[in-house]
Design a protein around this motif. Structure first.
Motif, PDB file in Angstrom:
ATOM      1  N   ALA A   1       0.763  -1.316   0.170  1.00 40.64           N
ATOM      2  CA  ALA A   1      -0.079   0.174   0.004  1.00 40.64           C
ATOM      3  C   ALA A   1       0.853   1.282  -0.171  1.00 40.64           C
ATOM      4  O   ALA A   1       0.424   2.289  -0.608  1.00 40.64           O
TER       5      ALA A   1
ATOM      6  N   LEU B   1       1.791   6.675  -7.062  1.00 41.34           N
ATOM      7  CA  LEU B   1       0.410   7.654  -7.400  1.00 41.34           C
ATOM      8  C   LEU B   1       0.781   8.956  -7.237  1.00 41.34           C
ATOM      9  O   LEU B   1       0.435   9.773  -8.069  1.00 41.34           O
TER      10      LEU B   1
ATOM     11  N   LEU C   1       0.355  11.457 -10.344  1.00 41.23           N
ATOM     12  CA  LEU C   1      -0.490  12.256 -10.370  1.00 41.23           C
ATOM     13  C   LEU C   1      -0.037  13.751 -10.523  1.00 41.23           C
ATOM     14  O   LEU C   1      -0.463  14.837 -11.012  1.00 41.23           O
TER      15      LEU C   1
ATOM     16  N   ARG D   1      -4.799  18.833  -4.428  1.00 51.84           N
ATOM     17  CA  ARG D   1      -5.120  18.986  -5.509  1.00 51.84           C
ATOM     18  C   ARG D   1      -4.279  20.351  -6.055  1.00 51.84           C
ATOM     19  O   ARG D   1      -4.558  20.794  -7.015  1.00 51.84           O
TER      20      ARG D   1
ATOM     21  N   VAL E   1      -4.214   1.761  -7.778  1.00 52.03           N
ATOM     22  CA  VAL E   1      -3.599   2.927  -8.385  1.00 52.03           C
ATOM     23  C   VAL E   1      -4.145   3.228  -9.844  1.00 52.03           C
ATOM     24  O   VAL E   1      -4.191   4.521 -10.117  1.00 52.03           O
TER      25      VAL E   1
ATOM     26  N   VAL F   1      -7.499   5.375  -9.275  1.00 53.34           N
ATOM     27  CA  VAL F   1      -7.280   6.407  -8.571  1.00 53.34           C
ATOM     28  C   VAL F   1      -6.857   7.339  -9.387  1.00 53.34           C
ATOM     29  O   VAL F   1      -7.163   8.565  -9.498  1.00 53.34           O
ATOM     30  N   ARG F   2      -5.791   7.091 -10.138  1.00 49.25           N
ATOM     31  CA  ARG F   2      -5.205   8.013 -11.307  1.00 49.25           C
ATOM     32  C   ARG F   2      -6.304   8.650 -12.228  1.00 49.25           C
ATOM     33  O   ARG F   2      -6.308   9.512 -12.526  1.00 49.25           O
TER      34      ARG F   2
ATOM     35  N   ASP G   1      -8.798  10.678 -10.821  1.00 49.29           N
ATOM     36  CA  ASP G   1      -7.962  12.144 -10.493  1.00 49.29           C
ATOM     37  C   ASP G   1      -8.264  13.190 -11.975  1.00 49.29           C
ATOM     38  O   ASP G   1      -8.563  14.235 -11.749  1.00 49.29           O
TER      39      ASP G   1
ATOM     40  N   ILE H   1     -11.724  13.942 -12.159  1.00 51.46           N
ATOM     41  CA  ILE H   1     -12.066  15.140 -11.160  1.00 51.46           C
ATOM     42  C   ILE H   1     -11.704  16.580 -11.701  1.00 51.46           C
ATOM     43  O   ILE H   1     -12.436  17.334 -11.619  1.00 51.46           O
TER      44      ILE H   1
ATOM     45  N   LEU I   1      -4.236   0.185  -0.911  1.00 52.56           N
ATOM     46  CA  LEU I   1      -4.499   1.543  -0.454  1.00 52.56           C
ATOM     47  C   LEU I   1      -5.769   1.803   0.835  1.00 52.56           C
ATOM     48  O   LEU I   1      -6.617   1.354   0.345  1.00 52.56           O
TER      49      LEU I   1
ATOM     50  N   ASP J   1      -5.719   7.117   2.387  1.00 52.99           N
ATOM     51  CA  ASP J   1      -4.780   7.319   1.114  1.00 52.99           C
ATOM     52  C   ASP J   1      -5.495   7.940   0.023  1.00 52.99           C
ATOM     53  O   ASP J   1      -5.089   8.929  -0.604  1.00 52.99           O
TER      54      ASP J   1
ATOM     55  N   ILE K   1      -5.480  11.853  -1.556  1.00 54.84           N
ATOM     56  CA  ILE K   1      -4.956  11.960  -2.916  1.00 54.84           C
ATOM     57  C   ILE K   1      -5.995  12.782  -3.626  1.00 54.84           C
ATOM     58  O   ILE K   1      -5.653  13.698  -4.344  1.00 54.84           O
ATOM     59  N   LEU K   2      -7.336  12.246  -3.528  1.00 54.53           N
ATOM     60  CA  LEU K   2      -8.309  12.724  -4.511  1.00 54.53           C
ATOM     61  C   LEU K   2      -8.793  14.223  -3.898  1.00 54.53           C
ATOM     62  O   LEU K   2      -9.409  14.991  -4.862  1.00 54.53           O
ATOM     63  N   ALA K   3      -8.741  14.232  -2.521  1.00 52.09           N
ATOM     64  CA  ALA K   3      -9.266  15.568  -1.893  1.00 52.09           C
ATOM     65  C   ALA K   3     -10.688  15.617  -2.136  1.00 52.09           C
ATOM     66  O   ALA K   3     -11.149  16.901  -2.629  1.00 52.09           O
TER      67      ALA K   3
END
Lengths: 112, 271
Positions: free
Chosen positions: A18, A25, A29, A72, B149, B152-153, B156, B159, B188, B192, B196-198
């Motif tokens: 994890a 990631l 990103l 972000r 992963v 989530v990518r 993002d 979004i 994850l 997490d 990451i994505l907020a």
């Protein structure tokens, strides 16, 4: 490191995946969000270093320009170590006028 | 036009993360709670929402015929037999591969919002034309992702596009959560993904074999008040959408109660 990581280390096993996932990631990103390829980033780093190097002596090999992401918001972060004289003064290039050189008494390491 | 109709895009970027399953279950759940709900399958090339709802044999017309005025809207709407508050509208026919502009989608959603309290738009995977059409007609969005992963990518990326299209609010549903893998840090964590994505978390959905069983039958888990883990998660999400305050489940506490252990025992193969 968690207890689990410690045990894994002692047993020489791979760490939990994890963490690896999260780190990979975050990196991918930061690049996705800006549409900057590593080639472009490299070129930009080189040019930024050249511009700064016109004014102060910097360590060209140590300079790092990277993308960092939080909530972000992505920031371009440049870390440019400035070479110093033995007395701790910042080495400025000759084209800077004398008065400016004298005024420059604070010797904080300049970064970002 | 009913001003307070909620037009919600359900999207993910990546395919196969559970958009259509979420749309079907939310649709049933909202209808059960008394809200008039339309589910619009915006993925007309590869439509599947009809199959998950068990309505595949009852589609006669699509939004396309409504726009061409070859039929009326109520002729194209497929009402769910057990949940009459729910209706399905396929955007188009898989054989017709041209049509659909963002303005077509806006028109059809405007017609739906005169009749329904909720319009759920099942968005096609990807970020190309199908996605752009669906976004054009939407006001708010639910982004579905998995704790992986690639999912989530892609979430993002989506979004970012939703933000530039002024879709608000955008909420997150984390699907296919495996508490055991999270506990052993091989997946994850919820934090997490939300970090990451907020995005605000609308809900978690536990990984559940019953989802496959329910799609086999064309009866979404929420239809028969399923007590299965994912079924409960879906109906909680619907309640939260309606403004009820339902606490999020804690994955670390899942599967530890006596009831859960008993259920697991019952699933053990004996011969």
């Amino acid at each position: 490191m968690t207890l689990r990581d410690l045990i894994n280390k002692l047993l020489r096993r791979q760490t939990a995946s994890a963490n690896t996932a999260r780190e990979r990631l975050q990196l991918v990103l930061a690049h996705d969000r800006t549409d900057l390829s590593s080639d472009v980033l490299d070129k930009m780093r080189q040019e930024i270093l050249e511009v700064v190097a016109k004014y102060v002596e910097i360590d060209m090999s140590e300079g790092a320009v990277s993308l960092e992401t939080e909530d972000r918001m992505t920031a371009l972060v440049a870390n440019l170590p400035i070479k110093r004289t033995k007395t701790g003064e910042i080495k400025l290039k000759e084209q800077i006028t004398e008065s400016e050189t004298e005024a420059n008494e604070n010797d904080d390491p300049v970064s970002s | 036009m009913a001003k307070d109709t909620r037009i919600i895009l359900i999207c993910s970027g990546k395919g196969g993360v559970g958009k259509t399953t979420l749309t079907a279950n939310l649709g049933i759940s909202l209808a059960q709670q008394g809200a008039k709900t339309a589910v619009l399958d915006a993925d007309f090339g590869l439509r599947n929402l009809d199959l998950l709802l068990g309505l595949e044999n009852r589609i006669v017309y699509t939004a396309q015929e409504v726009l061409e005025e070859t039929c009326r809207l109520d002729q194209a709407l497929v009402r769910h037999k057990q949940e009459p508050n729910l209706a399905l509208l396929p955007a188009g026919n898989p054989r017709m591969l041209e049509w659909l502009k963002p303005s077509d989608m806006e028109k059809i959603v405007e017609m739906l919002s005169e009749i329904f309290d909720y319009v759920l738009i099942d968005c096609p995977a990807g970020v190309e034309d199908g996605f752009k059409n669906a976004v054009a007609a939407s006001k708010e969005a639910i982004v579905v992702t998995n704790p992986e992963v690639s999912a989530v990518r892609d979430a993002d990326r989506v979004i970012g596009l939703l933000n530039t299209n002024s879709i608000n609010p955008v909420q997150l549903v984390l699907n296919r959560v495996r508490p055991k893998m999270m506990a052993s840090q091989e997946m994850l964590s919820v934090e997490d993904v939300t970090d990451i994505l907020a995005l605000p978390l609308l809900g978690l959905v536990l990984e559940d074999e019953q989802v496959i069983v329910s799609t086999n039958r064309g009866e979404p888990l929420t239809l028969n008040g399923s007590k299965s883990p994912a079924g409960k998660c879906y109906s909680n999400i619907a309640k939260r959408l309606q403004g009820e305050e339902i606490p999020l489940i804690d994955p670390s506490k899942e599967g530890t109660s006596f009831g859960d252990k008993f259920k697991k025992l019952m699933q053990t193969k004996i011969f």
